[in-house]
Every structure is written in structure tokens, then in C-alpha cells.
Design an enzyme around this catalytic site. Structure first.
Site, short mmCIF file in Angstrom:
data_model
loop_
_atom_site.label_atom_id
_atom_site.label_comp_id
_atom_site.label_asym_id
_atom_site.label_seq_id
_atom_site.Cartn_x
_atom_site.Cartn_y
_atom_site.Cartn_z
CG ASP A 41 -2.20 0.73 1.08
OD1 ASP A 41 -2.29 1.55 0.14
OD2 ASP A 41 -3.12 0.53 1.90
CG ASP A 63 -9.49 2.31 -0.46
OD1 ASP A 63 -9.13 1.13 -0.62
OD2 ASP A 63 -8.84 3.14 0.21
C1 DGJ Z 1 -5.93 1.78 1.88
C2 DGJ Z 1 -6.29 0.57 1.07
O1 DGJ Z 1 -6.76 0.94 -0.18
C3 DGJ Z 1 -7.30 -0.26 1.85
O2 DGJ Z 1 -7.69 -1.35 1.07
C4 DGJ Z 1 -6.66 -0.69 3.13
O3 DGJ Z 1 -5.60 -1.56 2.86
C5 DGJ Z 1 -6.21 0.51 3.90
N1 DGJ Z 1 -5.37 1.37 3.14
C6 DGJ Z 1 -5.47 0.08 5.14
O4 DGJ Z 1 -4.95 1.14 5.82
#
Ligand code: DGJ
Length: 742
Positions: free
Chosen positions: A479, A546
Site C-alpha cells: 500500500d 477503495d
Molecule cells: C488503503 C487501502 O486501499 C485499503 O484497502 C486498506 O488496505 C487501507 N489502506 C489500510 O490502511
């Protein structure tokens, strides 16, 4: 001349003395891909080769014909230059620093004029070397035809002068035919990536700058210029992509006229449009000492007369040719993020694993929240040790439990980041990227580590490798939740380091891939913030967004699919009431949306009822049955005037099958059935057409036919021309139609 002919032109020091033969046009194209893109170079004695780029006609293209036809125009080179009378944005903008001359300290050698020195080509590749001895610069331009049918090009500039040369921008530019009049690209934000924008091209510059230090949610992703009206299934279009995970420039420009100097004579050229791109360079970021070079990222271009799907097919074909492309069937993932967020608890996560295994999940991914001090997003990043308070004895208990239930185990990390509230930051406050002494702004309470410092990457390499080895992790979700802004490096007194940071991310990931070849990698940046071809050369999946509300996700996947084929697109079924929008989404659309990506779940299944779990299990079975087709077939999106229902799917490369979706996204405009036309099947072959939608189907309203006919047998030609009539369905449902050759 065929494209297999090989020529080599050498005229060191005497650029104007090329022989007539050495000035013959060159075509760079894939000989085995008749529907691909070609790029013709027209060598000129004292200027960079002029260029034509476009779809190669099915019968092939003789570059001499192209030269004859374009003799009156001779469009720009891949590096249009101010010094030759180009009135638009130049391909190279830069200048030399020189404090010793008594003149100004900067601004020397800013208007270059490159002349060819050497050229070589072999049909699928060309390399042109040029020099401007007066400016003290050498330029190498490479062009390649790549699998899938697109072409790519890049420039490398070298400072041959004695004083430092500052490169402000270096971009690859392609001329467009004058009939091109419309541009389409993407913008977006977190949880709303790949928002389409489309408009008419006027005189001037349409410039999309990415200044977030990584690809960005608002990345142009693919800038497409075309003849007005191009659609999914038809129309002439040129799609450009900059393969770079840092700052970028995408540009379409139309200039009213230019000064041509072809054949030694001056003439005013008619206006022309161009498309191009490169890396956006921060002030002074690329300052070349004598002998140093800077190479642009590869800039990809696909051209077609067959619409947006045909552009996608060229990019998808390329991605599918890469060594890193996922070869094995894409397992059904369960990611626990939206099920538990930071509330890590063995009993809950084990219960989730039990249900996941029962419905058919194959890989279980533990997301954010497992490492020291990470009870919220305010602390812990950088401390990549398992939190002993939450996970006494480490993650073994959970990892073993998950494996005991027949699933693989994956883990989330965010290597480039650090929380000010962390042991790592307290020990090494100087390890962050910062443009001087002040602390950069926080975003999600975090800062960016300076990966250009070897001690930082050394720490990350050791920690991530140790975690992979200790827990036998075979999947890592990487991430990156903060933009890489204010990206100066302490190692160079706060001067910009976004370029080197992007290279350092690649180097770290590449070394981890080398050390752990069995691990699969997912690229995530607060959702789909780092999706580009350079990253896709290294990973097997992207977290598309997301946004897991299925209705909003439809558009994000549809348009991310313009560049990325479905097997990479992480697509998860989330809770009935979306955590992002609060909207209720029926299971049908949630599952139908995930089906055409890399299928997964992000839902607290312990809260799901038995009926929902049973229906979910049947969607998972459907996915497993057809994932080989979904992940290798040709993506098709059907043009329609009614945006309340989208029709799309995949057609097998050998035309033996297709899987299509009719997604009723809103209340239909009228009651007329839509024709689900399926392009790309064999017109003469017979196909069985079956509605394979799992779950209970509720009628839309009495008096109307409910669904497509149960099962029919028809020709591929009829399916392409007439299409299967699908009556409007209940809103927020997906109808899945399987088409198989008999
Ligand atoms: C952002 C990501 O896009 C989510 O899927 C998740 O992993 C969160 N970060 C976790 O902090």
C-alpha cells in the site's frame, strides 16, 4: 522494403552527408499483428526523422508509400524543437548552468537543434542517435513495436558539455492526423478513480500533470485522441500511456502552424495536433554533469480504427506477454479490511476464515493493523514487527489456522511510509523525504521515507524479507496511502528526489521479487492510486479502488480496464450497505461486478445470512468455472445510448466462448429490451446461449418478460448483428450470459 529489412546508417560527424539509401523511410511495427500500430520514421539529412504513426492497414504498409503521401506535410519528429521553428511545447526544455563565463549563471544552450548521427532498425525496433555539438548534448531515441500491437518510445539525453545541464522536461511526442478532434482521458480521487472526461480539441495545450509523486488517483492513465465520436466498438483513436510511477505529463496540443525546414528550405506548415508525454521533473531534479544521462520513461502508443476496445486489446496483449503476468488461475481472495479494520482479534478472524473456506475462498489476506502500535491510522507505520499485545507469539496462530482451512495467507504492508508516532521515526527522524528543514504536511497522519538512502531500503528489505520467511507469506498487498509531496532528500540538502524515489521503489520491489520468486504482489495506493505499466511489470494485481459500492465500482472497473485487463483488477464483494456510500447494494450486482475482475470478498461474512452465503458460494463457483476465460479473453464493452444498462464481457481469443454481463444500473429509460450484441465470435459457427446468473431472479414487473430465453442456439454472426434481446431487469442486478460454441 519489408519491415524485416535491416539497415544501419552511420555518418559520424557528417550528419548532412547521408546517402539517398540511408534516407529511406523505416516502419516499426509487429509483422505478426495485423491489427496493430505502426510508426514510420522519415530520415532527414539535417534534422531528426519526421514521424507518422497510426494503425497498420491489414494488407501491410510500405513506408515509402507513407513518405510519398506525406511529402507535402512531413509532420514533426518525436522531439519537436523550438530551434527548428516548432511553435508548440518543445520535446526538450532545458538549459546549461555556467557561472564562469561572466554571462548569466543559467540559461545557456536552451534552444537545441539536433542532427542525426546514426540510425539502426530491424523492423520491430529503431534507434536514432543525434547530437547538437554546439549545445553539448547527445540524444538517443528508441522505438519498439511490442507484443499486443502497440509501440513504445523513449529518449535518452546525455550532457557532452563541460558544465551541468538542467533538464526541465523531456517528452516523447507523436504527430496526429488533422482529422483527430476529440480527446478523452481520466481524472479522479480516492474511491473515485478513472473518472472520464472527454472534450473537443482546440488550439492550445491540454496538459495533464501528475504531481503526487506516485501515479495518482487523478492520473490521466490513458490519454486518447480520436476522430470525434469514437466508441468502444468503432472509431479511429490513439491511446497514450506513460509507464512511470512518479510525476507525469500527458499532453495533447494543437498548434495553428509551424515553421518547416524540410529539405533545407523554409516553409510554413499547416497546423498539426500532437499527443505525447513523459515524466514531470521538479526544479533542478535532473541536472546532468558531463557524461551523465537521463532517460524518459517508456511512452506507449496504440492506434486503431476499431475503437476503445481495440486500444485496450493492444495494452492487454502487452501485459499478458510480460514475465510477471499472473500465470496461475486467480484465486478467490478474502481481504479482511472492511470486515474488521483495525479491530484484530483471533476469534473473529478465525470465524471469518471458517466461513470464507466454506464458501470457496482460496486466499486470506490480513490487512492493516497487525504491527506494533497500529491500533488506528495514527501510529505504527515503519515498525514492521508483529504487535505482541494483539498477536502474542506472532501471526503463526492465524496463518496456520488459515492454511489449515485450505487457504493461502497474505499480508498487507506499506513500506514507503512512516508514522511520526512510531519507534522508527523516533529513532531516525532524518529518514523522511523533506524539502529542507520543515516537516512536510501530514496526510493520513504519515510521512514518506527517503528510499534513496541505502540504509532505509536496507532496513525495509530486511524486515519484509524476514516477515515473508517467518510466516511463509505468498502474497503481499503493498500500500501507499500518502502522496509523495515535498519530496526532497536530506542526502542532497532537500533538493527534489521524486524521480530517484520512484526508481528506489522499483529497486526495492525488484529485489524482494528476486529473493522471493513465489510471492505475488498487489499494488495499492489508497485504492487505485498506483496503476501504470511500470508497476504492472512487477505485480500480479492492483487494488482498483477503495470504492467497493458495486454501482460506483462498475464505472471504475470499466475505465481502469481501458489499460488493465480483468485478471489484475482486484474486485471485492463488500457489505450490503456500502461502507463508502451508505447505499444498499443487492448481492446480484455486488457479485456480478466482482466477477469480471480478480474476484474477492471484503465483507464481514460472520454477519451474512445463510441465503446470502449460499448465493455467494454459487457466484464463486461460477467465477471458478469461467476465470480462465475471463482472464484471457478479449474485453468487450457494448456501445449503447441508454446508460441505465451496461453490457460488457469477454470473448475467448479462439472465439470458442464468451461470458457477458447485462448490468441494470438504474431504472431503465423505457421497457424495450436491449440487444446484447457480442462482437468477435465466429460468424459461421453455432453457439449455445445460456443465462447462468446465480441466485433467485425476481420479475421486474408483471406483464414483461423476465429474462433472456432460457437456452437458445444461434450463429456467431447473428449474435454480433442482432444480439440477444434482454428485457430491462430489476435495478442493481447483473445478468450473466454464457455463450459456448457447439
Ligand atoms: C488503503 C487501502 O486501499 C485499503 O484497502 C486498506 O488496505 C487501507 N489502506 C489500510 O490502511
Amino acid at each position: 522494403m519489408t519491415i524485416d529489412d535491416k539497415i544501419r546508417v552511420r555518418s559520424a560527424g557528417a550528419p548532412a552527408e547521408q546517402h539517398a539509401d540511408q534516407r529511406r523511410p523505416i516502419l516499426v511495427a509487429h509483422s505478426d499483428d495485423p491489427s496493430g500500430t505502426g510508426l514510420a520514421l522519415f530520415p532527414q539529412a539535417d534534422a531528426l526523422p519526421a514521424v507518422w504513426v497510426g494503425p497498420v492497414p491489414a494488407a501491410g504498409l510500405d513506408p515509402d508509400d507513407a513518405a510519398a503521401l506525406l511529402a507535402a506535410v512531413r509532420p514533426c519528429s518525436l522531439l519537436p524543437q523550438h530551434g527548428e521553428g516548432w511553435f508548440g511545447r518543445p520535446g526538450l526544455s532545458g538549459h546549461r548552468l555556467d557561472s564562469g563565463t561572466g554571462g548569466p549563471a543559467a540559461g545557456h544552450d536552451w534552444s537545441q537543434l539536433f542532427r542525426p548521427v546514426e540510425a539502426e532498425h530491424d523492423g520491430t525496433r529503431a534507434r536514432v542517435e543525434a547530437a547538437d555539438p554546439a549545445a553539448g548534448l547527445r540524444l538517443v531515441t528508441e522505438v519498439e513495436a511490442i507484443p499486443g500491437g502497440a509501440i513504445r518510445a523513449r529518449h535518452t539525453i546525455t550532457n557532452t558539455g563541460g558544465q551541468p545541464y538542467v533538464v526541465d522536461s523531456l517528452e516523447v511526442v507523436f504527430p496526429l492526423p488533422s482529422r483527430v478532434g476529440e480527446v478523452l482521458d481520466f481524472t479522479g480521487r480516492q474511491a473515485a478513480e478513472r473518472i472520464l472526461q472527454r472534450h473537443q480539441i482546440g488550439d492550445g495545450l491540454w496538459l495533464r500533470e501528475g504531481r503526487r509523486g506516485h501515479t495518482g488517483h487523478d492520473s490521466a492513465t490513458m490519454m486518447i485522441a480520436g476522430v470525434p465520436g469514437f466508441g468502444f466498438g468503432g472509431g479511429e483513436a490513439f491511446g497514450l500511456h506513460v509507464a512511470w510511477s512518479g510525476n507525469t505529463v500527458y499532453r495533447v496540443e494543437r498548434v495553428p502552424s509551424g515553421l518547416g525546414m524540410a529539405d533545407g528550405g523554409e516553409r510554413l506548415l499547416p497546423g498539426t495536433a500532437t499527443i505525447g508525454g513523459g515524466e514531470l521533473l521538479l526544479p533542478g531534479e535532473i541536472t546532468l554533469a558531463e557524461g551523465e544521462s537521463y532517460a524518459t520513461p517508456w511512452v506507449y502508443l496504440a492506434a486503431t480504427r476499431a475503437g476503445l476496445d481495440a486500444l485496450s486489446a493492444q495494452f492487454h496483449g502487452y501485459l499478458r506477454s510480460l514475465p510477471a503476468h499472473p500465470r496461475s488461475p486467480r484465486p478467490v481472495n478474502l481481504n479482511v479490511w472492511e470486515a474488521v479494520y483495525f479491530r484484530h482479534d483471533f476469534a473473529k478472524l478465525a470465524a471469518l476464515a471458517d466461513i470464507a473456506a466454506d464458501v470457496g475462498v482460496e486466499r486470506y489476506v490480513l490487512d492493516d493493523g497487525w504491527f506494533t502500535g497500529r491500533r488506528s491510522d495514527r501510529a505504527g507505520l515503519g515498525d514492521w514487527h508483529v504487535d505482541e499485545h494483539v498477536w502474542p507469539g506472532g501471526l503463526h496462530r492465524l496463518a496456520d489456522y488459515v492454511r489449515g482451512r485450505g487457504m493461502r495467507f497474505g499480508l498487507w504492508i506499506e513500506p514507503e511510509m512512516v508514522s511520526p508516532d512510531s519507534g522508527l521515526y523516533r529513532a531516525h527522524p532524518d529518514w523522511i523525504l523533506a524539502a529542507g528543514q520543515r516537516r512536510p504536511p501530514l496526510q493520513r497522519h504519515q510521512l514518506v521515507l527517503d528510499l534513496t538512502r541505502p540504509e532505509v531500503t536496507g532496513y525495509l528489505l530486511e524486515r519484509i524479507s524476514a516477515l515473508i520467511a517467518e510466516y511463509g507469506i505468498d502474497y503481499v498487498k503493498w500500500d501507499c496511502n500518502r502522496d509523495i509531496i515535498d519530496a526532497g532528500s536530506g542526502g542532497r540538502a532537500g533538493a527534489p528526489a521524486a524521480h530517484d524515489q520512484a526508481l528506489a521503489v522499483y529497486a526495492l520491489l525488484d529485489e524482494l521479487r528476486r529473493r522471493h520468486p513465489a510471492v505475488e504482489w498487489e499494488s495499492c495506493a489508497a485504492g487505485g492510486g498506483r496503476i501504470d505499466l511500470a508497476m504492472l511489470e512487477r505485480v500480479q494485481r492492483v487494488w482498483t479502488s477503495d470504492m467497493t459500492d458495486a454501482l460506483a465500482r462498475q464505472a471504475i472497473q470499466r475505465w481502469t480496464g481501458q489499460l488493465v485487463p480483468p485478471e489484475y483488477l482486484g474486485a471485492h464483494i463488500s457489505a450490503p450497505f456500502s461502507h463508502q456510500t451508505g447505499r444498499y447494494m443487492p448481492l446480484s450486482l455486488r457479485c456480478g461486478t466482482a466477477l469480471f475482475g480478480h474476484f474477492g470478498i471484503e465483507w464481514d461474512l460472520t454477519a451474512a445470512g445463510d441465503d446470502d452465503l449460499a448465493e455467494l458460494a454459487s457466484w464463486i463457483r461460477l467465477y471458478k468455472q469461467h476465470r480462465a476465460l475471463i482472464h484471457a479473453g478479449r474485453m468487450v464493452r457494448i456501445d449503447t445510448v441508454d446508460d441505465t444498462a451496461w453490457m460488457y464481457g469477454v470473448v475467448a481469443a479462439d472465439a470458442s466462448a464468451a461470458l457477458m454481463s447485462y448490468a441494470q444500473l438504474d431504472e431503465p429509460v423505457n421497457d424495450q429490451p436491449a440487444a446484447l450484441r457480442v462482437p468477435g465470435l465466429d460468424p459461421l459457427r453455432r453457439y449455445r446461449v445460456t443465462d447462468v446468473t446465480p441466485g433467485t431472479r425476481l420479475p421486474r414487473r408483471s406483464g414483461l418478460p423476465e429474462a433472456a430465453p432460457a437456452a437458445i442456439e444461434v450463429s456467431g454472426g447473428a449474435l454480433a448483428e442482432i444480439g440477444l434481446a434482454i428485457p430491462p431487469q430489476r435495478t442493481l442486478t447483473a445478468t450473466i450470459i454464457l455463450i459456448e460454441a457447439i
